[in-house]
Design a protein around this motif. Structure first.
Motif, PDB file in Angstrom:
ATOM      1  N   GLU A 146       0.822  -1.207   0.000  1.00 45.90           N
ATOM      2  CA  GLU A 146       0.000   0.000   0.000  1.00 45.90           C
ATOM      3  C   GLU A 146       0.862   1.266   0.000  1.00 45.90           C
ATOM      4  O   GLU A 146       0.547   2.244  -0.676  1.00 45.90           O
ATOM      5  CB  GLU A 146      -0.934   0.002   1.217  1.00 45.90           C
ATOM      6  N   GLU A 147       1.959   1.232   0.757  1.00 46.03           N
ATOM      7  CA  GLU A 147       2.859   2.394   0.780  1.00 46.03           C
ATOM      8  C   GLU A 147       3.490   2.625  -0.586  1.00 46.03           C
ATOM      9  O   GLU A 147       3.640   3.773  -1.026  1.00 46.03           O
ATOM     10  CB  GLU A 147       3.955   2.183   1.824  1.00 46.03           C
ATOM     11  N   ILE A 148       3.868   1.562  -1.271  1.00 46.05           N
ATOM     12  CA  ILE A 148       4.491   1.702  -2.590  1.00 46.05           C
ATOM     13  C   ILE A 148       3.504   2.319  -3.574  1.00 46.05           C
ATOM     14  O   ILE A 148       3.855   3.231  -4.339  1.00 46.05           O
ATOM     15  CB  ILE A 148       4.988   0.340  -3.105  1.00 46.05           C
ATOM     16  N   THR A 149       2.271   1.830  -3.550  1.00 47.42           N
ATOM     17  CA  THR A 149       1.273   2.377  -4.479  1.00 47.42           C
ATOM     18  C   THR A 149       1.026   3.857  -4.206  1.00 47.42           C
ATOM     19  O   THR A 149       0.838   4.647  -5.139  1.00 47.42           O
ATOM     20  CB  THR A 149      -0.052   1.600  -4.380  1.00 47.42           C
ATOM     21  N   ALA A 150       1.031   4.245  -2.920  1.00 44.74           N
ATOM     22  CA  ALA A 150       0.805   5.647  -2.573  1.00 44.74           C
ATOM     23  C   ALA A 150       2.014   6.519  -2.908  1.00 44.74           C
ATOM     24  O   ALA A 150       1.872   7.654  -3.390  1.00 44.74           O
ATOM     25  CB  ALA A 150       0.467   5.766  -1.087  1.00 44.74           C
ATOM     26  N   LEU A 151       3.227   5.985  -2.665  1.00 43.19           N
ATOM     27  CA  LEU A 151       4.438   6.759  -2.903  1.00 43.19           C
ATOM     28  C   LEU A 151       4.671   7.049  -4.382  1.00 43.19           C
ATOM     29  O   LEU A 151       5.111   8.144  -4.756  1.00 43.19           O
ATOM     30  CB  LEU A 151       5.657   6.007  -2.347  1.00 43.19           C
ATOM     31  N   TYR A 152       4.359   6.057  -5.237  1.00 44.23           N
ATOM     32  CA  TYR A 152       4.738   6.173  -6.639  1.00 44.23           C
ATOM     33  C   TYR A 152       3.560   6.216  -7.605  1.00 44.23           C
ATOM     34  O   TYR A 152       3.752   6.304  -8.816  1.00 44.23           O
ATOM     35  CB  TYR A 152       5.670   5.012  -7.017  1.00 44.23           C
ATOM     36  N   GLY A 153       2.331   6.160  -7.055  1.00 42.65           N
ATOM     37  CA  GLY A 153       1.156   6.237  -7.902  1.00 42.65           C
ATOM     38  C   GLY A 153       1.052   5.089  -8.881  1.00 42.65           C
ATOM     39  O   GLY A 153       0.676   5.278 -10.052  1.00 42.65           O
ATOM     40  N   VAL A 154       1.386   3.871  -8.431  1.00 43.56           N
ATOM     41  CA  VAL A 154       1.345   2.688  -9.288  1.00 43.56           C
ATOM     42  C   VAL A 154       0.298   1.711  -8.762  1.00 43.56           C
ATOM     43  O   VAL A 154      -0.213   1.858  -7.648  1.00 43.56           O
ATOM     44  CB  VAL A 154       2.721   1.994  -9.356  1.00 43.56           C
ATOM     45  N   THR A 155      -0.010   0.714  -9.555  1.00 42.08           N
ATOM     46  CA  THR A 155      -0.954  -0.311  -9.128  1.00 42.08           C
ATOM     47  C   THR A 155      -0.281  -1.300  -8.185  1.00 42.08           C
ATOM     48  O   THR A 155       0.952  -1.357  -8.097  1.00 42.08           O
ATOM     49  CB  THR A 155      -1.490  -1.088 -10.345  1.00 42.08           C
ATOM     50  N   THR A 156      -1.092  -2.090  -7.473  1.00 42.04           N
ATOM     51  CA  THR A 156      -0.523  -3.107  -6.576  1.00 42.04           C
ATOM     52  C   THR A 156       0.265  -4.139  -7.371  1.00 42.04           C
ATOM     53  O   THR A 156       1.274  -4.657  -6.886  1.00 42.04           O
ATOM     54  CB  THR A 156      -1.625  -3.803  -5.773  1.00 42.04           C
ATOM     55  N   GLN A 157      -0.167  -4.427  -8.609  1.00 43.84           N
ATOM     56  CA  GLN A 157       0.566  -5.379  -9.443  1.00 43.84           C
ATOM     57  C   GLN A 157       1.962  -4.852  -9.775  1.00 43.84           C
ATOM     58  O   GLN A 157       2.951  -5.593  -9.736  1.00 43.84           O
ATOM     59  CB  GLN A 157      -0.217  -5.668 -10.738  1.00 43.84           C
ATOM     60  N   THR A 158       2.052  -3.569 -10.104  1.00 43.13           N
ATOM     61  CA  THR A 158       3.353  -2.970 -10.388  1.00 43.13           C
ATOM     62  C   THR A 158       4.231  -2.951  -9.147  1.00 43.13           C
ATOM     63  O   THR A 158       5.436  -3.226  -9.213  1.00 43.13           O
ATOM     64  CB  THR A 158       3.172  -1.543 -10.929  1.00 43.13           C
ATOM     65  N   ALA A 159       3.622  -2.644  -7.989  1.00 43.10           N
ATOM     66  CA  ALA A 159       4.373  -2.639  -6.730  1.00 43.10           C
ATOM     67  C   ALA A 159       4.964  -4.015  -6.460  1.00 43.10           C
ATOM     68  O   ALA A 159       6.130  -4.139  -6.063  1.00 43.10           O
ATOM     69  CB  ALA A 159       3.469  -2.201  -5.582  1.00 43.10           C
ATOM     70  N   ARG A 160       4.169  -5.061  -6.676  1.00 39.68           N
ATOM     71  CA  ARG A 160       4.658  -6.425  -6.441  1.00 39.68           C
ATOM     72  C   ARG A 160       5.762  -6.786  -7.437  1.00 39.68           C
ATOM     73  O   ARG A 160       6.733  -7.460  -7.081  1.00 39.68           O
ATOM     74  CB  ARG A 160       3.503  -7.427  -6.556  1.00 39.68           C
ATOM     75  N   ARG A 161       5.627  -6.344  -8.687  1.00 39.61           N
ATOM     76  CA  ARG A 161       6.667  -6.637  -9.681  1.00 39.61           C
ATOM     77  C   ARG A 161       7.976  -5.940  -9.318  1.00 39.61           C
ATOM     78  O   ARG A 161       9.059  -6.509  -9.489  1.00 39.61           O
ATOM     79  CB  ARG A 161       6.195  -6.227 -11.077  1.00 39.61           C
ATOM     80  N   ASP A 162       7.883  -4.715  -8.800  1.00 37.33           N
ATOM     81  CA  ASP A 162       9.096  -4.009  -8.373  1.00 37.33           C
ATOM     82  C   ASP A 162       9.790  -4.768  -7.245  1.00 37.33           C
ATOM     83  O   ASP A 162      11.017  -4.927  -7.243  1.00 37.33           O
ATOM     84  CB  ASP A 162       8.743  -2.593  -7.906  1.00 37.33           C
ATOM     85  N   ILE A 163       9.009  -5.243  -6.291  1.00 39.75           N
ATOM     86  CA  ILE A 163       9.576  -5.990  -5.170  1.00 39.75           C
ATOM     87  C   ILE A 163      10.227  -7.280  -5.670  1.00 39.75           C
ATOM     88  O   ILE A 163      11.331  -7.641  -5.259  1.00 39.75           O
ATOM     89  CB  ILE A 163       8.498  -6.295  -4.119  1.00 39.75           C
TER      90      ILE A 163
END
Length: 255
Positions: A27-44
């Motif tokens: 949730e923090e990643i999506t808020a920080l970078y304005g991306v979807t949860t799928q993109t946040a998970r791919r970054d991780i």
């Protein structure tokens, strides 16, 4: 090309954020970078494949929150005391027990002493512990899959805690980075705390094996309180007020 550059920049910033904060949620990643949860998970996942982070349920933690040089130094600090603690801890484990063993140099000393026991069933996320026992015993040994932290042989991935929750233990043997004067015990790594918390919840008895250098030290991540511990094994009695908190928490002390 611009898309790849944007992704690389975002992941670099995310890594910098983790180095400062040690943990970040999806949730923090999506808020920080304005991306979807799928993109946040791919970054991780991309950073995990590079060995820079470890996935946890709902987020990620930095791969090595403690400097490797510090971890290596812990391997030699108080070595004699740790060997004595290992021998005493092993005496408390009945033959035939189902045992969880934490990672770290003290638990490695426990493993070396446990080779004298019989018919143990062991779950550990420490390759060093597993190797010690597998080379010298016929114990049943289970280890989760994942990425190996080379400095101490710890195995981690997002599902490590869930893997440990599949088992029931007679005894969980744990070690920590610190026990503060308020009676909280903790470690410096979110992933370790998640794994050990899962084991403690599945154990009939929890043994905390630490040398005296951990007394009065505040760790980064809270694991539990002394009320969650049944037995403390150490080489010398802790000072007040910690000793008083141990007695009030009904913790058995073995020195």
């Amino acid at each position: 090309m611009a898309k790849d550059s944007k992704k690389s920049g975002r992941q670099a910033h995310l890594l910098s954020h983790l180095e400062q904060n040690h943990y970040v949620s999806i949730e923090e990643i999506t808020a920080l970078y304005g991306v979807t949860t799928q993109t946040a998970r791919r970054d991780i996942m991309a950073l995990e494949e590079q060995g820079k982070v470890r996935r946890l349920h709902g987020g990620a933690t930095i791969s090595t929150p403690v400097e490797p040089s510090v971890l290596r130094q812990r391997r030699v600090d108080n070595a004699t005391a740790k060997e004595r603690i290992g021998l005493l801890t092993a005496e408390l484990i009945p033959d035939g027990s189902a045992v969880f063993i934490d990672t770290g140099t003290t638990c490695e000393a426990v493993a070396r002493a446990l080779v004298k026991r019989r018919d143990l069933r062991v779950v550990t996320y420490s390759l060093r512990v597993a190797t010690t026992l597998s080379e010298s015993t016929d114990f049943a040994i289970a280890v989760p899959g994942g990425f190996v932290r080379q400095v101490d042989g710890g195995v981690f991935r997002e599902e490590t805690a869930e893997y440990i929750r599949r088992f029931k233990f007679d005894v969980a043997i744990i070690s920590v980075s610190g026990i503060d004067h308020e009676g909280d015990i903790g470690d410096d790594d979110h992933a370790e705390v998640a794994a050990v918390s899962a084991a403690m919840a599945q154990a009939g008895r929890v043994i905390l094996a630490v040398d005296s250098s951990k007394f009065g030290r505040r760790a980064l991540v809270r694991l539990a309180s002394l009320r969650d511990i049944h037995t403390l094994v150490t080489e010398t009695l802790p000072p007040e007020p910690l000793l008083g908190r141990l007695h009030r928490s009904n913790v058995q002390i073995h020195t």
